[in-house]
Enzyme design. Structure first.
Site, PDB file in Angstrom:
ATOM      1  N   GLU A 106      63.859  42.640 -76.337  1.00  0.00           N
ATOM      2  CA  GLU A 106      63.852  42.606 -74.872  1.00  0.00           C
ATOM      3  C   GLU A 106      63.824  43.976 -74.197  1.00  0.00           C
ATOM      4  O   GLU A 106      64.621  44.262 -73.316  1.00  0.00           O
ATOM      5  CB  GLU A 106      65.067  41.810 -74.368  1.00  0.00           C
ATOM      6  CG  GLU A 106      64.969  40.348 -74.714  1.00  0.00           C
ATOM      7  CD  GLU A 106      66.052  39.509 -74.060  1.00  0.00           C
ATOM      8  OE1 GLU A 106      65.708  38.551 -73.386  1.00  0.00           O
ATOM      9  OE2 GLU A 106      67.246  39.826 -74.262  1.00  0.00           O
TER      10      GLU A 106
HETATM   11  C1  ACM Z   1      67.866  37.852 -78.020  1.00  0.00           C
HETATM   12  O1  ACM Z   1      68.255  36.700 -77.791  1.00  0.00           O
HETATM   13  N1  ACM Z   1      67.502  38.640 -77.030  1.00  0.00           N
HETATM   14  C2  ACM Z   1      67.779  38.350 -79.366  1.00  0.00           C
END
Ligand code: ACM
Length: 686
Positions: free
Chosen positions: A309
């Site tokens: 992310e």
């Molecule tokens: C995640 O759930 N961002 C690994």
């Protein structure tokens, strides 16, 4: 006629159990092969441990724990008391972090118990099985005669605990390690840093833990590592980089790509998309210092660097980083846009060099998969199955977490139905070997140290079985039956998955009877997936998690059991054709009575609950759900009355009832009525 009666008894006793089950009793995960005998061990006969294998104090301690839990230890003051041998034979001391073998055999006969295993890990798994064997017969609890051969399907069976979003004290970690051991999970994935906190004392970069407030001292970390190792559980630390790093940046602003100066750790749950500056040597120097310290603290050969992310917005927004990317040919073919993946791959390689220096192998989320990744890096797939299979096809070991996210509040059945390697998987046999297993993930935005057990257990046990037992162990109804037994077992081990929500309800009820509030809470579930962030109530890390939504189960047992009754009713109605209406009536009478009582309780609950809901500001928002439960139950009762009279509802009534049920289907207080779809099924029955 006889088989007819048997079928009748079956239907009456076990609503919803349509598939035949192997005799799994209370064993979870189901072992590879089990042969039950007919005898039992004489009740209350103490067991005298005898070892054949290398001296190992951890194995001896594990045996002592098991005997104490079974209440079968030889009393210290009465060593001459009648006892039977518990013979334990093992070849070597096993280590979970080396993937040492976990297979075992366990034989219980009236003359004693024998465990054979190549390593002490197998002994631990055998003891976990032994603790699930006791069964009540009459007034006694006995150990049944049995011969079990068992081994895991997957070597990596993990639970991720996120202690960054809400800190979890050592005692919470320890009791969850006990629960993991009970269901043969063998990896604690410890998510130790994120935007909202860095949770390990660092002697080299102390501001990291100082800005975070709550953290583990290094002595506490070692205490957890010892506790885990004693249970055959490896501990995989995760320090998530380059994204999810506001806590680091609050401590050491030199790491930042953006120009926001964070004075504190992040006070929000919104995805921040901040990232380290990957162009500065100071970034790698700091990471080298920290990882040098942390790789020495954590003995596992693997080290998780996160990598998830980061959408690259801070990198794109920084002219210096863009110039760096241009010079290194990390732009897309238009010559202008940043190739974020290329720059993150550069970052990952620099991190890899550091980890390699400290003799660690890298683990990361599926975003890190890309060119140049060494073949020993493990990919953890969270965004879908594709990452899992892409990793295996690229030659990397890989684990599955997509489908096992406990924080989404989906059912145990949902996780149970997620197989890393279903029969129709697209991999070659060599690629299949790279699927190491999987991990249940407990992200803790909405779970603090008080209620976290109730978000993990018992659902994580369904994942544990999926990862340990054979692919064809997939009878969901039988899984739920055993999950209830595991839930009771875990209470005995000190888990608070049932007591903490009950305590919360009592606090909310204050001096009034908790009963009506409990009746409502038991059929509520938090809204699913990540909807809780978007229900008109903004949570921050300091919002207390002490409202009704926090006491509501992730998956309502009461709603599920009622659903099983609707199944039974439907089966009985179908059977009418073959067996005649008398059969249907008999088979469903008891079931219908139980349903009627349940619906009446729900219908009457609202008027009992209204005074409390009106008087308590934190409960008022749940008033519409209480009213909805009552109204839905009334419709269910109308349908049941027709069923009992063997009358079909007229189409107009049915359409109107369904319309009313639809109108009742509105979340409140970030919860929804789990029983609405079930009552809908009842209304729809024809
Ligand atoms: C995640 O759930 N961002 C690994």
């Amino acid at each position: 006629m006889r088989s007819f009666l048997l079928l009748l008894v079956f239907l009456l006793a076990r609503p919803g159990f349509s598939q035949p089950t192997a005799d799994t009793r209370n064993l979870l995960p189901v072992p590879t092969t089990v042969r039950w005998g007919t005898a039992t061990l004489k009740p209350k006969t103490a067991l005298r441990p005898q070892f054949q294998g290398p001296p190992d104090s951890l194995t001896a301690a594990a045996v002592t724990r098991t005997l104490a839990r079974l209440g079968l230890n030889v009393p210290a003051r009465n060593q001459s008391a009648a006892s039977l041998p518990l013979q334990i034979n093992f070849g070597k001391v096993g280590r979970a972090e080396l993937f040492d073998e976990e297979r075992y055999s366990l034989r219980v006969t009236p003359s004693g118990i024998t465990i054979d295993a190549p390593t002490s890990l197998g002994v631990l798994r055998a003891l976990a099985t032994l603790e699930q064997l006791p069964q009540a017969t009459g007034r006694n609890v006995v150990l049944p005669e049995v011969d079990i051969q068992d081994q895991p399907r997957f070597a990596w069976r993990g639970l991720l605990m996120d202690v960054a979003r809400h800190f979890m004290p050592v005692s919470v970690i320890k009791r969850n390690l006990d629960a993991m051991a009970a269901v043969k999970l063998n990896v604690l994935h410890w998510h130790l840093s994120d935007d909202q906190g860095f949770r390990v004392e660092s002697k080299t970069l102390p501001r990291l833990h100082e800005v975070s407030g709550q953290y583990y001292t290094q002595d506490e970390v070692r205490e957890v590592l010892r506790y885990a190792a004693a249970r055959g559980i490896r501990v995989l630390p995760e320090f998530d980089v380059p994204g999810h790093t506001i806590a680091w940046q609050a401590a050491y602003p030199i790491l930042a790509s953006g120009d926001t100066l964070y004075k504190t750790v992040y006070q929000s749950w919104r995805l921040a998309n901040v990232a380290f500056d990957p162009t500065k040597e100071t970034t790698y120097k700091l990471l080298d210092t920290l990882f040098g310290e942390m790789t020495a603290l954590f003995p596992d050969p693997y080290f998780h660097i996160g990598g998830d992310e980061n959408d690259g917005r801070q990198w794109r927004g920084n002219p210096r980083i863009m110039a760096f990317a241009k010079a290194k040919k990390m732009l897309k073919s238009d010559g202008k846009t940043l190739d974020k993946h290329a720059l993150q791959t550069y970052f990952n390689r620099r991190v890899l060099t550091i980890l390699t220096k400290y003799h660690k192998q890298m683990v990361g989320w599926d975003e890190i998969l890309g060119p140049g990744l060494p073949k020993n890096a493990v990919i953890q797939s969270w965004r879908g199955k594709k990452g899992l299979y892409d990793a295996a096809k690229a030659g990397n070991p890989t684990i599955l977490s997509n489908g096992y996210y406990l924080d989404l509040n989906l059912s145990a059945a949902n996780a149970y139905g997620t197989d890393p390697l279903p029969a129709d998987n697209p991999l070659t046999p060599a690629q299949q070997k790279l699927i190491l297993g999987g991990e249940a993930a407990m992200w803790s935005e909405f779970a603090d140290s008080v209620i976290v057990d109730s978000r993990i257990w018992p659902r994580a046990a369904a994942v544990a079985e999926r990862l340990w037992s054979a692919r064809d162990v997939n009878n969901t109804a039988d899984m739920y039956r055993r999950l209830a037994a595991v839930s009771r077992q875990l209470e005995g081990l000190g888990l608070q998955h049932r007591s903490a929500p009950e305590q919360l309800l009592r606090q909310l009820a204050g001096p009034t009877d908790v009963g009506p509030l409990r009746t409502l809470a038991q059929v509520l579930e938090p809204v699913k997936e990540y909807k809780r962030h978007f229900q008109g109530f903004t949570y921050t890390p300091s919002t207390p998690l002490n409202r009704l939504v926090d006491a509501a189960p992730a998956e309502s047992d009461v709603a599920r059991n009622f659903n099983c009754r609707v199944d039974s009713l439907q089966d009985a109605m179908k059977a009418t054709d073959a067996r005649g209406p008398v059969f249907a009536m008999l088979a469903s009478r008891r079931n219908a009575l139980a349903m009627r009582q349940q619906l009446q309780t729900w219908q009457a609950n609202n008027s009992r609950l209204i005074p409390l809901l009106a008087a308590s500001p934190t409960l008022t928002e749940y008033a519409p759900l209480s009213a909805a439960l009552s109204a839905a139950a009334a419709l269910g009762l109308e349908r049941l009355a027709l069923l009992e009279k063997q009358q079909q509802p007229d189409a107009e009534w049915q359409a109107s009832a369904l319309k009313q049920l639809n109108a009742l289907n509105k979340p409140a207080g970030q919860t929804e009525l789990a029983v609405l779809p079930v009552i809908r099924r009842l209304v729809e029955l024809r």
